[in-house]
Design an enzyme around this catalytic site. Sequence first.
Site, short mmCIF file in Angstrom:
data_model
loop_
_atom_site.label_atom_id
_atom_site.label_comp_id
_atom_site.label_asym_id
_atom_site.label_seq_id
_atom_site.Cartn_x
_atom_site.Cartn_y
_atom_site.Cartn_z
N CYS A 162 0.80 -1.23 0.00
CA CYS A 162 0.00 0.00 0.00
C CYS A 162 0.83 1.28 0.00
O CYS A 162 0.27 2.36 -0.09
CB CYS A 162 -0.93 0.00 1.21
N HIS A 294 -3.40 7.81 5.67
CA HIS A 294 -3.54 6.48 5.08
C HIS A 294 -4.97 6.01 5.30
O HIS A 294 -5.60 5.51 4.38
CB HIS A 294 -2.53 5.52 5.69
N GLU A 305 -2.42 5.22 13.31
CA GLU A 305 -2.06 6.43 12.57
C GLU A 305 -2.32 7.69 13.40
O GLU A 305 -1.50 8.61 13.43
CB GLU A 305 -2.82 6.50 11.25
N LYS A 326 -9.93 7.72 1.04
CA LYS A 326 -10.31 6.32 0.77
C LYS A 326 -11.79 6.10 1.04
O LYS A 326 -12.39 5.17 0.49
CB LYS A 326 -9.47 5.37 1.62
N HIS A 331 -9.59 1.89 -1.34
CA HIS A 331 -8.15 1.69 -1.15
C HIS A 331 -7.58 1.09 -2.43
O HIS A 331 -7.82 -0.07 -2.74
CB HIS A 331 -7.93 0.75 0.03
N PHE A 390 1.42 -2.99 4.53
CA PHE A 390 1.71 -4.31 5.07
C PHE A 390 3.21 -4.57 4.92
O PHE A 390 3.83 -4.16 3.93
CB PHE A 390 0.94 -5.39 4.31
#
Length: 403
Positions: A162, A294, A305, A326, A331, A390
């Site tokens: 990502c 994010h 976050e 998003k 996403h 990830f």
Amino acid sequence: MRRVVITGQGTINALGQDVATTLDAMRDGRCGIAELELRDVDRLSVKIGGQVKGYEPEALFNRQQIALYDRFTQFTLIATKEALAQSGLSFAGQLAARSGVVFGTAGGGVNTWDENYRSVYEEGKNRVHPFVVPKLMNNAAASHVSMEYNLKGPSFSVATACASSNHAMGQAFQMIRTGLCDAMVTGGSEAMLTFGGVKAWEGLRVMSKDACRPFSATRNGMVQGEGAAVFVFEEYEHARARGAEILAEMVGFAMTSDAADIVMPSKQGAARAISGAMRDAGLNPEDIGYINAHGTGTAANDKTECAAVADAFGHHANDLMISSTKSMHGHLIGGTGAVELLACIMALREGVIAPTIGYEEPDPECALDVVPNVARDAKVGAVLSNAFAFGGLNAVLALRAVA
């Protein structure tokens, strides 16, 4: 260190098939997430996504091109054409030799994988198209853009889940800043909304079946999207000399590794990337007015976050605006940071902060100004764009307005 500016942008995503339509949707807080239209959708438990609807590749590419271009490459070429048209750059001679391409994608040609696995395993065919490998490889989009526009400098793809787009754009920024290149075409693309692509994400049990609601106490997971966004990065004096319109200046970049867990994010790793981007840009926390988060809509990401932002900004965290687009476009995995950069540039150029839509109930662990549901007019001089992937790979970009 040379200055780096953005002189062109292009996109195709669930909110629109160009930049103007996409920004209009962000200003209006429109949602591009809807029921998926794909083969065997009835076998999926997650049936929604930020899918590009009404897209007709036959109207844009001939039969030979479609045989060679996976959907993620098609998206990249569409966005690149728009970005270069706005920029007005053409590449020949020395400029071509000193210009390149860096794109981010996590999966590459997932549609090609999916179609050909079906052909071999389900339909029992023993042959596939001879272009399957060049069609599915992660660097296909970068290679086709380099060939289409005569970009002969450094050209490659970045795959860091990502964070792929932010890592790619960070590399492009550094190449120009250090003098290796004069211009770069950069951004990211993803087209993972296939039966196999969605089924794989279902296995992680982090997907929402109804909506993406980042930072809201009622959130229940992320929603996949697809599309691309592409930018022209250019050395400042080069852009000025040719009278180019400058959209924003890229001023900082940092990347860190959590070195902790393959899927669970780390507050410390994210905070180090945020602080590192500001330090690289020569900016103080009070200089930043907006962060494009994010903001995936999972409990693990959102809480981590917000804690990282609080750590990096201290008392100034309460004065920040932070939103997750998003909630509108989904996403885009490896392409997500690129589409989100559009919102950052809009904030700097137009003074419009894209909202976090779907926000229903405050979460005490996400007690920041998340610009809920409605866009906001606000003048900001510098912004950050966060991407946390990830594998614990973090990439944060810093931009500022150019007077």
